[in-house]
Design an enzyme around this catalytic site. Sequence first.
Site, PDB file in Angstrom:
ATOM      1  N   SER A  69      94.218  86.935  69.306  1.00 26.49           N
ATOM      2  CA  SER A  69      94.646  88.321  69.110  1.00 26.49           C
ATOM      3  C   SER A  69      96.162  88.337  69.206  1.00 26.49           C
ATOM      4  O   SER A  69      96.762  87.406  69.773  1.00 26.49           O
ATOM      5  CB  SER A  69      94.059  89.186  70.232  1.00 26.49           C
ATOM      6  OG  SER A  69      94.662  90.470  70.255  1.00 26.49           O
ATOM      7  N   TYR A 120      92.891  91.647  79.326  1.00 24.36           N
ATOM      8  CA  TYR A 120      92.594  91.133  77.978  1.00 24.36           C
ATOM      9  C   TYR A 120      93.725  90.224  77.497  1.00 24.36           C
ATOM     10  O   TYR A 120      93.485  89.156  76.929  1.00 24.36           O
ATOM     11  CB  TYR A 120      92.403  92.315  77.044  1.00 24.36           C
ATOM     12  CG  TYR A 120      92.051  91.960  75.616  1.00 24.36           C
ATOM     13  CD1 TYR A 120      90.905  91.218  75.307  1.00 24.36           C
ATOM     14  CD2 TYR A 120      92.841  92.401  74.546  1.00 24.36           C
ATOM     15  CE1 TYR A 120      90.575  90.921  73.982  1.00 24.36           C
ATOM     16  CE2 TYR A 120      92.519  92.113  73.228  1.00 24.36           C
ATOM     17  CZ  TYR A 120      91.387  91.365  72.955  1.00 24.36           C
ATOM     18  OH  TYR A 120      91.067  91.066  71.647  1.00 24.36           O
TER      19      TYR A 120
HETATM   20  P1  NAP Z   1      82.892  93.589  68.053  1.00 26.62           P
HETATM   21  O1  NAP Z   1      82.468  94.328  66.820  1.00 26.62           O
HETATM   22  O2  NAP Z   1      82.685  94.233  69.379  1.00 26.62           O
HETATM   23  O3  NAP Z   1      82.239  92.157  68.062  1.00 26.62           O
HETATM   24  C1  NAP Z   1      82.260  91.337  69.200  1.00 26.62           C
HETATM   25  C2  NAP Z   1      81.258  90.218  69.002  1.00 26.62           C
HETATM   26  O4  NAP Z   1      81.334  89.337  70.137  1.00 26.62           O
HETATM   27  C3  NAP Z   1      79.827  90.734  68.909  1.00 26.62           C
HETATM   28  O5  NAP Z   1      79.179  90.081  67.849  1.00 26.62           O
HETATM   29  C4  NAP Z   1      79.216  90.323  70.243  1.00 26.62           C
HETATM   30  O6  NAP Z   1      77.855  89.992  70.058  1.00 26.62           O
HETATM   31  C5  NAP Z   1      80.018  89.058  70.562  1.00 26.62           C
HETATM   32  N1  NAP Z   1      79.984  88.701  71.977  1.00 26.62           N
HETATM   33  C6  NAP Z   1      80.534  89.363  73.018  1.00 26.62           C
HETATM   34  N2  NAP Z   1      80.242  88.722  74.167  1.00 26.62           N
HETATM   35  C7  NAP Z   1      79.491  87.634  73.829  1.00 26.62           C
HETATM   36  C8  NAP Z   1      78.875  86.589  74.554  1.00 26.62           C
HETATM   37  N3  NAP Z   1      78.964  86.515  75.894  1.00 26.62           N
HETATM   38  N4  NAP Z   1      78.177  85.640  73.874  1.00 26.62           N
HETATM   39  C9  NAP Z   1      78.079  85.701  72.536  1.00 26.62           C
HETATM   40  N5  NAP Z   1      78.624  86.673  71.787  1.00 26.62           N
HETATM   41  C10 NAP Z   1      79.320  87.629  72.431  1.00 26.62           C
HETATM   42  O7  NAP Z   1      84.470  93.285  68.001  1.00 26.62           O
HETATM   43  P2  NAP Z   1      85.409  92.561  66.942  1.00 26.62           P
HETATM   44  O8  NAP Z   1      86.587  93.455  66.795  1.00 26.62           O
HETATM   45  O9  NAP Z   1      84.667  92.098  65.754  1.00 26.62           O
HETATM   46  O10 NAP Z   1      85.897  91.315  67.825  1.00 26.62           O
HETATM   47  C11 NAP Z   1      85.726  89.956  67.435  1.00 26.62           C
HETATM   48  C12 NAP Z   1      86.824  89.112  68.047  1.00 26.62           C
HETATM   49  O11 NAP Z   1      88.080  89.538  67.543  1.00 26.62           O
HETATM   50  C13 NAP Z   1      86.920  89.214  69.581  1.00 26.62           C
HETATM   51  O12 NAP Z   1      87.223  87.948  70.120  1.00 26.62           O
HETATM   52  C14 NAP Z   1      88.088  90.177  69.759  1.00 26.62           C
HETATM   53  O13 NAP Z   1      88.709  90.004  71.023  1.00 26.62           O
HETATM   54  C15 NAP Z   1      88.980  89.756  68.609  1.00 26.62           C
HETATM   55  N6  NAP Z   1      89.972  90.748  68.190  1.00 26.62           N
HETATM   56  C16 NAP Z   1      89.627  92.017  67.856  1.00 26.62           C
HETATM   57  C17 NAP Z   1      90.610  92.926  67.485  1.00 26.62           C
HETATM   58  C18 NAP Z   1      90.302  94.362  67.130  1.00 26.62           C
HETATM   59  O14 NAP Z   1      91.234  95.202  67.126  1.00 26.62           O
HETATM   60  N7  NAP Z   1      89.077  94.715  66.821  1.00 26.62           N
HETATM   61  C19 NAP Z   1      91.949  92.523  67.449  1.00 26.62           C
HETATM   62  C20 NAP Z   1      92.257  91.209  67.783  1.00 26.62           C
HETATM   63  C21 NAP Z   1      91.270  90.326  68.144  1.00 26.62           C
HETATM   64  P3  NAP Z   1      76.648  90.321  71.070  1.00 26.62           P
HETATM   65  O15 NAP Z   1      77.044  91.555  71.843  1.00 26.62           O
HETATM   66  O16 NAP Z   1      75.474  90.539  70.163  1.00 26.62           O
HETATM   67  O17 NAP Z   1      76.524  89.092  71.891  1.00 26.62           O
END
Ligand code: NAP
Length: 258
Positions: free
Chosen positions: A143, A156
């Site tokens: 991120s 975070y």
């Molecule tokens: P999201 O829609 O909430 O997706 C998060 C994913 O992580 C879900 O599929 C969830 O699946 C999985 N997850 C969480 N805990 C887990 C665990 N213990 N074991 C296996 N899977 C797990 O959010 P997203 O925005 O797509 O985020 C994806 C990645 O991008 C994350 O690492 C986040 O920090 C990063 N990111 C996001 C943003 C943003 O603004 N959205 C910006 C920078 C980076 P289950 O709950 O089904 O396990």
Amino acid sequence: MASAVPPAASRVAVVTGASSGIGAATGRRLAAAGYRVVLTARRKDRVEALAEEINASGGSAAAYQLDVTDRAAVDEFATAFQSIGVLVNNAGGALGADPVATGDPADWRTMYETNVIGTLNLTQALLPKLVASGDGTVIVVSSTAGLGTYEGGAGYVAAKHGAHVLAETLRLEIVGQPVRVIEIAPGMVRTEGFALTRYGGDEEKAAKVYEGVAEPLTADDVADAIAWTVTRPSHVNVDLMVLRPRAQASNTKVHRER
Ligand code: NAP
């Protein structure tokens, strides 16, 4: 040009956190690029539905229920493969937005466990299989929080700095082996779960994150970038790709139209 590397169509890409957001979009993109995608997350029904969708549209996908923090389960999962081409460490997220003075240590621990130890678990378990492929790629979805801080984000930010350091160090340690290490650092992405998870399911607070921002990145924007880095020629390692929406100049400078 002759190559010992099998074509993409016969290669496996494992994606963690594929039940939602960036992970699901990455599964779709890598399947479209010819990978056999293995979609993992804790919510089994969601990865199964996505695998069905990809298979029905001519791609190749399998679903596997996996909590990245469960090392025994990760090791068991890894036994299913002789070799894999791509590992996308995407599972993760933020919990809470409290200042350091009042942040919940349990949230900090969970964020570290998921974003850092989860990435460590999968990478350790699958690294031999990536090497065995003769042309492997590890993606770490960190991120912009892995590169700079912001008020209310320390738990975070600390975890994503950990993921960033893991990627940087791994690249140093395995140089000379046939595995690339690529870090993708997105800024503001409007996904299904990210803000909702951060605010414990509070939809109003989650919506405020994106309020007035003309066009936050979408999950597919990030997946597109991931697929682009993965599909460069094998000798090209995109070390770090930072992506933000045009309306975001830094972690703390966001243009809001109202
Ligand atoms: P999201 O829609 O909430 O997706 C998060 C994913 O992580 C879900 O599929 C969830 O699946 C999985 N997850 C969480 N805990 C887990 C665990 N213990 N074991 C296996 N899977 C797990 O959010 P997203 O925005 O797509 O985020 C994806 C990645 O991008 C994350 O690492 C986040 O920090 C990063 N990111 C996001 C943003 C943003 O603004 N959205 C910006 C920078 C980076 P289950 O709950 O089904 O396990």
